[in-house]
Design a protein around this motif. Structure first.
Motif, PDB file in Angstrom:
ATOM      1  N   PRO B 111      51.162  38.787  44.180  1.00 57.08           N
ATOM      2  CA  PRO B 111      50.647  40.669  44.205  1.00 57.08           C
ATOM      3  C   PRO B 111      49.787  40.654  44.845  1.00 57.08           C
ATOM      4  O   PRO B 111      48.687  41.288  43.907  1.00 57.08           O
ATOM      5  N   LYS B 112      49.233  41.532  46.364  1.00 54.81           N
ATOM      6  CA  LYS B 112      48.559  41.301  47.167  1.00 54.81           C
ATOM      7  C   LYS B 112      49.266  42.883  47.763  1.00 54.81           C
ATOM      8  O   LYS B 112      50.194  41.797  48.178  1.00 54.81           O
ATOM      9  N   SER B 113      48.180  42.480  48.757  1.00 58.74           N
ATOM     10  CA  SER B 113      49.025  43.212  50.137  1.00 58.74           C
ATOM     11  C   SER B 113      49.774  42.900  50.814  1.00 58.74           C
ATOM     12  O   SER B 113      49.397  41.367  50.872  1.00 58.74           O
ATOM     13  N   ILE B 114      50.052  42.849  52.224  1.00 54.56           N
ATOM     14  CA  ILE B 114      51.486  42.610  52.967  1.00 54.56           C
ATOM     15  C   ILE B 114      50.033  41.625  53.735  1.00 54.56           C
ATOM     16  O   ILE B 114      50.605  40.830  54.217  1.00 54.56           O
ATOM     17  N   LEU B 170      58.994  38.624  54.573  1.00 54.45           N
ATOM     18  CA  LEU B 170      57.297  38.042  54.663  1.00 54.45           C
ATOM     19  C   LEU B 170      57.020  36.999  54.084  1.00 54.45           C
ATOM     20  O   LEU B 170      56.153  36.246  54.595  1.00 54.45           O
ATOM     21  N   CYS B 171      57.743  36.464  53.027  1.00 54.52           N
ATOM     22  CA  CYS B 171      57.628  35.179  52.738  1.00 54.52           C
ATOM     23  C   CYS B 171      57.651  33.597  53.968  1.00 54.52           C
ATOM     24  O   CYS B 171      57.453  33.004  53.984  1.00 54.52           O
ATOM     25  N   ILE B 172      58.959  34.169  54.703  1.00 53.62           N
ATOM     26  CA  ILE B 172      59.133  33.308  56.150  1.00 53.62           C
ATOM     27  C   ILE B 172      57.523  33.577  56.469  1.00 53.62           C
ATOM     28  O   ILE B 172      57.073  32.616  57.730  1.00 53.62           O
ATOM     29  N   ALA B 173      57.375  34.712  56.522  1.00 54.28           N
ATOM     30  CA  ALA B 173      56.308  35.300  58.014  1.00 54.28           C
ATOM     31  C   ALA B 173      54.865  34.322  57.242  1.00 54.28           C
ATOM     32  O   ALA B 173      54.154  33.729  58.175  1.00 54.28           O
ATOM     33  N   ARG B 174      54.909  34.747  55.782  1.00 56.92           N
ATOM     34  CA  ARG B 174      53.774  34.009  54.972  1.00 56.92           C
ATOM     35  C   ARG B 174      53.824  32.253  55.143  1.00 56.92           C
ATOM     36  O   ARG B 174      52.736  31.527  55.424  1.00 56.92           O
ATOM     37  N   ALA B 175      54.734  31.854  55.478  1.00 51.15           N
ATOM     38  CA  ALA B 175      55.155  30.508  55.688  1.00 51.15           C
ATOM     39  C   ALA B 175      54.595  29.815  57.163  1.00 51.15           C
ATOM     40  O   ALA B 175      54.280  29.062  56.636  1.00 51.15           O
TER      41      ALA B 175
END
Lengths: 458, 265
Positions: B111-114, B170-175
């Motif tokens: 729950p934070k910004s992109i 987004l989760c893939i980008a985060r990973a």
């Protein structure tokens, strides 16, 4: 007689249930399809009897006392009450009633004894009448309910309507009680404000309600400024939260994330037991252990410490709040979806980083809501401060000084013989009103935060 | 379906990235994974398929030691990453997970910004020397996850406000922002609609140029579309492992054939 009436009511309900059920079963046995199950027909009858008859009994019990008193007084011989004011009339009535109970002091006049006998007779007649009314009403309703039994009769809907009515009644009881309390507070506060100006109460810096006030001196003596009292409450609340918030949060974080399962299963119930300790026991602890310890520590450091410091009362109140904050924070942390935890761990975050950067911020609104509820508990807490805090209202924020709180003042103002027409007593209601408003605002604030938080994750 | 043939011939060239020998996993008394041995190729997509409860996700979670976080889970056997035993006491699971990233079934943006979502991994691992560096990593990761164009104007908006498919990318980008060498994907498309699924599949195809991808999937079409190697799990055992084309056209084990033709599962 009263218990007999209740017994009749119970019996009528059972009989009504049985008769209607039998009636419905007979129709079913004839081969017709019933709209409602037979037991609903029975329940319909029982509930139809229960609600009005119970209302009748309760109303009768409430009203019969005043009515009988009025009748007793009206039947007194001419001239017996001449020259008595309302207080004297009350005394005569009380004497007659105590004679009617057989408690005779001295030698009462003959007319009083006669009145007492009349009183007893009236009571007996009232009880008999009530019983008669109960039987008549129950029988009438039973017959009416029996006449409704039929294949098409929607007994289930009837039962549901009555039950939902009962539930509505129950759920509004608390609301109406609150409204009543607020109304009483507002009424008494209004009386107080007619004696002491609102400006003086809200902005006055002195609180000296102990000064006896002669009626012609109201404005001249006694000071009713709530600022020092509220300030004392705030000092103690701040001290309490300074202890409770860090300890409560850290214990919640430890128990939620780091503690081994076995420790958690032992420590959490123990923390919750702490929440069940009566506050008067915390009060003992504050007076007997904490206050002397703080005082002797202060003396050894050469600091002047008063015997009943805000620090002692506040810190013990903090201990009381620890389980409250801890369990609230624990719930908020547990409510954070496991997926978020996994997500952070899978990125190579340590457990501490996961807690600090992901779980705690996600749970923060819930935690803040819990802390605000703890604040309103601290403000309203009475017993610990009555025992451990001071009585004199001082305008100070020094936690080593003695302060008083709103709740302590309310208790001391209302203890002992009081009359409700002087500002000293009425001030208690004004303070209560302010306390109510302050905690109400905090609670609304807290609930809004908690609700917002709930929306975030569904 | 025809795409898979394109890559088949390259598989043989890839070296082994992860090698598992005789892995057993227990949840309390439940024996969830039974004696699984598998070699996962570098810079290729390996798919784990099999019916629900067959242990494929559990085995996947062994590869970055996520099972450590579950109470009562116990892993036996050897798993080597680049020849190093990842269950060796000397290995820090936290550093391992930085190397072996993971994407979950349900999109789980913080729950934070992109921006903060993507920057989280680089921040905790100290990958960026300054703000400009971090900005660059975030942009690059979002581009690799094919979501940059959709979110570049609202990097400060909360990640939870995106659509399901966007959240997953987004989760893939985060990973990928932590530059993992292996990316584990646990049914990454099961919560997505067909269009978002197609986007994620395209993305996986891109990723395998520098990352070894292991994907658990329920969809055999998906396994056939994106993977070069396929492992079929059944009741906790690895039944068959081989080139994707061979598994789907010419399975050796009758159970594999039964599953891919829809008779068990």
């Amino acid at each position: 007689m009263t218990s007999l009436a209740f017994f009749v009511l119970l019996l009528a309900c059972v009989v009504g249930y049985w008769i209607n059920r039998r009636g419905a079963q007979a129709i079913r046995a004839d081969g017709q399809r019933l709209h409602s199950l037979a037991s609903y027909h029975g329940l319909f009858s029982a509930l139809m009897i229960l609600v009005p008859v119970l209302t009748l009994i309760l109303l009768w019990l409430v009203l019969q006392g005043p009515v009988i008193d009025r009748l007793t007084m009206a039947a007194l011989p001419e001239g017996a009450l001449d020259g008595l004011d309302s207080g004297g009339l009350q005394l005569v009535l009380a004497e007659i009633k105590s004679i009617s109970r057989g408690q005779i002091f001295g030698t009462p006049e003959d007319w009083k004894i006669a009145a007492a006998e009349h009183h007893v007779a009236l009571k007996a007649r009232s009880s008999a009448l009530m019983l008669g009314a109960v039987i008549a009403l129950a029988a009438a309703i039973m017959l009416f309910a029996r006449s409704r039994v039929g294949a098409e009769f929607r007994a289930r809907q009837g039962v549901e309507r009555i039950v939902s009515g009962l539930m509505i009644f129950c759920s509004t009881v608390a609301i109406f009680t609150t409204v009543g309390i607020v109304a009483a507070l507002v009424f008494e506060t209004g009386k107080f404000l007619s004696l002491v100006p609102l400006r003086e109460f809200l902005f006055g810096l002195n609180w000296e309600p102990q000064i006896p006030i002669r009626e012609d001196q109201i404005a001249a003596s006694g000071a009713f400024g709530w600022v020092p009292v509220m300030l004392g409450t705030l000092v103690i609340t701040v001290v309490a939260l300074t202890f409770a918030v860090p300890v409560g949060l850290l214990s919640a974080i430890y128990l939620n994330e780091f503690a081994p399962q076995r420790l958690r299963s032992v420590a959490k119930p123990i923390l919750e037991i702490l929440a069940g300790v009566p506050t008067v026991v915390y009060g003992f602890f504050a007076i007997l252990v904490v206050a002397p310890a703080i005082r002797s520590l202060g003396t050894s450091l050469g600091i002047d410490v008063s015997p009943n410091t805000a620090l002692a009362a506040g810190s013990v109140m903090g201990v009381m709040l620890i389980p409250f904050i801890s369990s609230f924070a624990d719930d908020a942390l547990s409510a954070v979806p496991r997926a978020l935890r996994d997500g952070a761990l899978a990125l190579g975050a340590t457990r501490a980083e996961t807690m600090l950067n992901v779980l705690f911020p996600a749970a923060l609104p819930g935690i803040v809501g819990g802390i605000l509820l703890a604040v309103s508990r601290a403000i309203g807490e009475t017993m610990i401060v009555v025992m451990a805090a001071g009585l004199i209202a001082k305008l100070t924020v020094n936690p080593l000084d003695s302060v008083t709180t709103v709740t302590v003042q309310i208790v001391t103002l209302l203890i002992g013989d009081t009359s409700f027409d002087n500002p000293k007593t009425l001030a208690a209601f004004a303070l209560g009103m302010m306390l109510f408003l302050v905690t109400l605002v905090i609670n609304i604030f807290a609930l809004r935060i908690v609700r917002k938080y709930r929306e975030a994750y569904d | 379906m025809n795409d898979m043939t394109k890559f088949d011939r390259f598989v043989g060239l890839n070296e082994t990235k992860i090698s598992a020998q005789g892995v057993n996993v227990f949840y309390g008394d439940t024996h969830a994974v039974k004696d699984v041995s598998v070699e996962i190729a570098e810079r290729a997509v390996t798919a784990f398929i099999g019916p629900s409860g067959c242990g494929k996700s559990t085995f996947l979670r062994c590869l970055n030691r996520m099972n450590d976080t579950i109470d009562g889970a116990r892993v036996e056997g050897q798993i080597h990453l680049d020849g190093e035993d990842i269950y060796d006491p000397k290995v820090d699971p936290v550093q391992l997970r930085a190397k072996v990233g993971m994407v979950f079934q349900k999109p789980n943006p913080f729950p934070k910004s992109i921006y903060d979502n993507v920057a989280y991994g680089p921040r905790i691992h100290g990958l960026a020397r300054n703000k400009a560096d971090l900005d660059e990593i975030v942009e690059k990761s979002l581009r690799r996850a094919a979501i940059w164009d959709e979110v570049k104007d609202r990097l400060d908006a909360p990640g939870t406000g995106l659509s399901g498919g966007q959240q997953q990318r987004l989760c893939i980008a985060r990973a990928v922002a932590t530059e993992p060498e292996v990316l584990l994907m646990d049914e990454p498309c099961s919560a997505l609609d067909p269009i978002a699924t197609a986007q994620v599949e395209e993305l996986i195809d891109e990723l395998k140029r520098n990352v070894s991808v292991v994907i658990v999937t329920h969809s055999m079409q998906q396994a056939a579309r994106v993977s070069q190697k396929t492992a079929f799990f059944h009741l906790g055992t690895l039944v068959e492992y081989g080139d994707t084309g061979q598994i789907f056209t010419n399975p050796k084990d009758p159970r594999t054939e039964a599953y891919i033709t829809g008779r068990i599962g």
